[in-house]
Design a protein around this motif. Structure first.
Motif, PDB file in Angstrom:
ATOM      1  N   PHE A  92      37.443  13.541  -6.850  1.00 34.24           N
ATOM      2  CA  PHE A  92      35.942  14.285  -5.809  1.00 34.24           C
ATOM      3  C   PHE A  92      34.875  14.334  -7.202  1.00 34.24           C
ATOM      4  CE2 PHE A  92      40.212  15.284  -3.938  1.00 34.24           C
ATOM      5  CZ  PHE A  92      39.488  15.098  -1.855  1.00 34.24           C
ATOM      6  N   SER A  93      33.796  14.717  -6.454  1.00 32.23           N
ATOM      7  CA  SER A  93      32.992  14.690  -7.526  1.00 32.23           C
ATOM      8  C   SER A  93      33.114  16.363  -7.849  1.00 32.23           C
ATOM      9  CB  SER A  93      31.699  14.732  -6.348  1.00 32.23           C
ATOM     10  OG  SER A  93      31.436  15.587  -5.141  1.00 32.23           O
ATOM     11  N   ASP A  94      31.780  17.679  -8.717  1.00 30.62           N
ATOM     12  CA  ASP A  94      31.604  18.404  -8.891  1.00 30.62           C
ATOM     13  C   ASP A  94      31.533  19.478  -7.746  1.00 30.62           C
ATOM     14  OD1 ASP A  94      32.967  18.082 -11.349  1.00 30.62           O
ATOM     15  OD2 ASP A  94      30.720  18.274 -12.323  1.00 30.62           O
ATOM     16  N   ALA A  95      30.693  18.309  -7.023  1.00 29.95           N
ATOM     17  CA  ALA A  95      30.206  19.481  -5.201  1.00 29.95           C
ATOM     18  C   ALA A  95      31.412  19.775  -4.278  1.00 29.95           C
ATOM     19  CB  ALA A  95      29.084  18.577  -5.259  1.00 29.95           C
ATOM     20  N   GLU A  96      31.984  18.554  -4.135  1.00 29.80           N
ATOM     21  CA  GLU A  96      32.768  18.755  -3.484  1.00 29.80           C
ATOM     22  C   GLU A  96      33.901  19.425  -3.983  1.00 29.80           C
ATOM     23  OE1 GLU A  96      33.890  14.181  -1.013  1.00 29.80           O
ATOM     24  OE2 GLU A  96      34.428  14.461  -3.199  1.00 29.80           O
ATOM     25  N   ARG A  97      34.193  19.758  -5.051  1.00 30.11           N
ATOM     26  CA  ARG A  97      35.594  20.858  -5.891  1.00 30.11           C
ATOM     27  C   ARG A  97      35.008  21.809  -5.271  1.00 30.11           C
ATOM     28  NH1 ARG A  97      34.980  17.089  -9.885  1.00 30.11           N
ATOM     29  NH2 ARG A  97      36.800  15.958  -9.964  1.00 30.11           N
ATOM     30  N   GLY A  98      33.750  21.881  -5.944  1.00 29.50           N
ATOM     31  CA  GLY A  98      33.229  23.553  -5.945  1.00 29.50           C
ATOM     32  C   GLY A  98      32.877  23.572  -4.306  1.00 29.50           C
ATOM     33  N   GLU A  99      33.185  22.979  -3.287  1.00 28.34           N
ATOM     34  CA  GLU A  99      32.803  23.053  -2.276  1.00 28.34           C
ATOM     35  C   GLU A  99      34.009  23.729  -1.071  1.00 28.34           C
ATOM     36  OE1 GLU A  99      31.382  20.318   0.492  1.00 28.34           O
ATOM     37  OE2 GLU A  99      29.519  20.745  -0.596  1.00 28.34           O
ATOM     38  N   ALA A 100      35.534  23.751  -2.169  1.00 20.48           N
ATOM     39  CA  ALA A 100      36.600  24.221  -1.310  1.00 20.48           C
ATOM     40  C   ALA A 100      37.436  25.458  -1.553  1.00 20.48           C
ATOM     41  CB  ALA A 100      37.202  23.013  -2.533  1.00 20.48           C
ATOM     42  N   ASP A 101      38.480  25.153  -1.284  1.00 15.04           N
ATOM     43  CA  ASP A 101      39.181  26.866  -1.540  1.00 15.04           C
ATOM     44  C   ASP A 101      39.752  27.272  -1.756  1.00 15.04           C
ATOM     45  OD1 ASP A 101      37.601  28.294   1.404  1.00 15.04           O
ATOM     46  OD2 ASP A 101      38.706  26.217   2.189  1.00 15.04           O
ATOM     47  N   MET A 102      40.447  25.246  -2.409  1.00 13.24           N
ATOM     48  CA  MET A 102      41.846  25.350  -3.784  1.00 13.24           C
ATOM     49  C   MET A 102      41.395  24.291  -3.849  1.00 13.24           C
ATOM     50  SD  MET A 102      45.256  26.266  -3.134  1.00 13.24           S
ATOM     51  CE  MET A 102      46.357  25.885  -4.060  1.00 13.24           C
ATOM     52  N   LEU A 103      42.050  24.269  -5.077  1.00 14.43           N
ATOM     53  CA  LEU A 103      42.070  22.964  -5.640  1.00 14.43           C
ATOM     54  C   LEU A 103      43.223  23.133  -5.993  1.00 14.43           C
ATOM     55  CD1 LEU A 103      39.062  22.858  -8.574  1.00 14.43           C
ATOM     56  CD2 LEU A 103      38.872  21.677  -5.726  1.00 14.43           C
ATOM     57  N   LEU A 104      44.760  21.629  -6.079  1.00 12.93           N
ATOM     58  CA  LEU A 104      45.608  22.118  -5.840  1.00 12.93           C
ATOM     59  C   LEU A 104      45.865  20.945  -6.969  1.00 12.93           C
ATOM     60  CD1 LEU A 104      48.626  22.598  -4.705  1.00 12.93           C
ATOM     61  CD2 LEU A 104      48.202  21.411  -3.683  1.00 12.93           C
ATOM     62  N   SER A 105      46.790  20.398  -8.015  1.00 12.15           N
ATOM     63  CA  SER A 105      47.754  19.543  -8.803  1.00 12.15           C
ATOM     64  C   SER A 105      48.828  19.438  -8.264  1.00 12.15           C
ATOM     65  CB  SER A 105      46.823  19.582 -10.261  1.00 12.15           C
ATOM     66  OG  SER A 105      47.357  18.955 -10.565  1.00 12.15           O
ATOM     67  N   PHE A 106      49.704  18.317  -8.787  1.00 11.64           N
ATOM     68  CA  PHE A 106      50.484  18.446  -8.887  1.00 11.64           C
ATOM     69  C   PHE A 106      51.201  18.108 -10.314  1.00 11.64           C
ATOM     70  CE2 PHE A 106      50.752  16.827  -4.340  1.00 11.64           C
ATOM     71  CZ  PHE A 106      51.498  18.032  -3.451  1.00 11.64           C
ATOM     72  N   GLY A 107      50.351  18.373 -11.262  1.00 13.10           N
ATOM     73  CA  GLY A 107      50.501  17.886 -12.636  1.00 13.10           C
ATOM     74  C   GLY A 107      49.710  17.392 -13.127  1.00 13.10           C
ATOM     75  N   ARG A 108      49.886  17.401 -14.367  1.00  6.11           N
ATOM     76  CA  ARG A 108      48.511  16.670 -15.073  1.00  6.11           C
ATOM     77  C   ARG A 108      48.649  15.473 -15.508  1.00  6.11           C
ATOM     78  NH1 ARG A 108      45.771  20.132 -13.793  1.00  6.11           N
ATOM     79  NH2 ARG A 108      46.318  22.082 -14.821  1.00  6.11           N
ATOM     80  N   ALA A 109      49.887  14.629 -14.796  1.00  7.23           N
ATOM     81  CA  ALA A 109      49.911  12.866 -14.683  1.00  7.23           C
ATOM     82  C   ALA A 109      48.649  12.217 -13.279  1.00  7.23           C
ATOM     83  CB  ALA A 109      51.261  12.632 -14.510  1.00  7.23           C
ATOM     84  N   THR A 110      49.011  11.114 -13.823  1.00  8.32           N
ATOM     85  CA  THR A 110      47.774  10.568 -12.541  1.00  8.32           C
ATOM     86  C   THR A 110      48.986  10.023 -11.414  1.00  8.32           C
ATOM     87  OG1 THR A 110      46.266  10.332 -13.752  1.00  8.32           O
ATOM     88  CG2 THR A 110      46.323   8.661 -11.228  1.00  8.32           C
ATOM     89  N   TRP A 111      48.690  10.382 -10.478  1.00  3.81           N
ATOM     90  CA  TRP A 111      49.657   9.772  -9.282  1.00  3.81           C
ATOM     91  C   TRP A 111      48.691   8.873  -8.455  1.00  3.81           C
ATOM     92  CZ3 TRP A 111      54.604  11.126 -10.233  1.00  3.81           C
ATOM     93  CH2 TRP A 111      54.830  11.447 -10.859  1.00  3.81           C
ATOM     94  N   PRO A 112      49.841   8.066  -7.573  1.00  2.09           N
ATOM     95  CA  PRO A 112      48.988   6.978  -6.804  1.00  2.09           C
ATOM     96  C   PRO A 112      49.055   7.398  -5.486  1.00  2.09           C
ATOM     97  CG  PRO A 112      51.284   6.127  -7.826  1.00  2.09           C
ATOM     98  CD  PRO A 112      50.591   7.573  -8.524  1.00  2.09           C
ATOM     99  N   HIS A 113      47.853   7.699  -4.572  1.00  6.71           N
ATOM    100  CA  HIS A 113      47.458   8.229  -4.144  1.00  6.71           C
ATOM    101  C   HIS A 113      48.405   7.699  -2.332  1.00  6.71           C
ATOM    102  CE1 HIS A 113      43.616   7.563  -5.705  1.00  6.71           C
ATOM    103  NE2 HIS A 113      43.399   8.633  -5.028  1.00  6.71           N
ATOM    104  N   LEU A 114      49.159   6.982  -2.075  1.00  5.67           N
ATOM    105  CA  LEU A 114      50.598   6.859  -1.156  1.00  5.67           C
ATOM    106  C   LEU A 114      51.272   7.992  -1.475  1.00  5.67           C
ATOM    107  CD1 LEU A 114      50.871   2.915  -0.606  1.00  5.67           C
ATOM    108  CD2 LEU A 114      48.609   5.134   0.213  1.00  5.67           C
ATOM    109  N   LEU A 115      52.044   7.690  -2.688  1.00 10.17           N
ATOM    110  CA  LEU A 115      52.963   8.643  -3.605  1.00 10.17           C
ATOM    111  C   LEU A 115      52.308  10.541  -3.529  1.00 10.17           C
ATOM    112  CD1 LEU A 115      55.600   8.793  -4.355  1.00 10.17           C
ATOM    113  CD2 LEU A 115      54.686   8.542  -6.949  1.00 10.17           C
TER     114      LEU A 115
END
Length: 140
Positions: A92-115
């Protein structure tokens, strides 16, 4: 409260799709999955009383109980939809992040989108199970 996953890319018939379906079928709450093309396409209109949560590497890393409590608070406050967005490969862009109510992460690893989609479906099932005092979740 509707739990709505909006994801870029098609999951098709895959083992990940089976996992997503398996967990979403277990959830007693209403659920929906909307797929958008990798580029373009339009997110469904946001409901007036909704929360927009972006799965993002810069987001909060929450334990399952805290995640469930947050969802439970939204439900109790009259939120009609919790919309979880999974972006394209570039995120997501910084603008999209700014419009979100919450940013959620499943950790600092990069996960495939399907997973990530399957992991989100499982966490939503786990959260609703915690809120229902179901023994699925075990801490410790």
């Amino acid at each position: 409260m509707l739990l709505h996953i909006v994801a870029r890319g098609r999951i098709g018939r895959s083992p990940e799709a089976e996992l997503v379906d398996r967990y979403l079928k277990r959830i007693a709450w209403p659920t929906r999955v909307s797929e958008l093309p990798d580029r373009g396409g339009r997110e469904p209109d946001r409901p007036v009383q909704g929360r927009r949560i972006l799965l993002d590497e810069k987001g909060e890393v929450l334990g399952s109980t805290v995640f469930a409590e947050r969802i439970g608070r939204w439900r109790d406050d009259g939120v009609r939809e919790a919309r979880f967005l999974i972006g394209a490969a570039d995120g997501f862009s910084d603008a999209e992040r700014g419009e979100a109510d919450m940013l959620l992460s499943f950790g600092r690893a990069t996960w495939p989108h399907l997973l990530a989609r399957a992991m989100l479906a499982e966490q939503l099932f786990r959260a609703t199970s915690i809120l229902a005092n179901h023994p699925y979740h075990r801490e410790g």
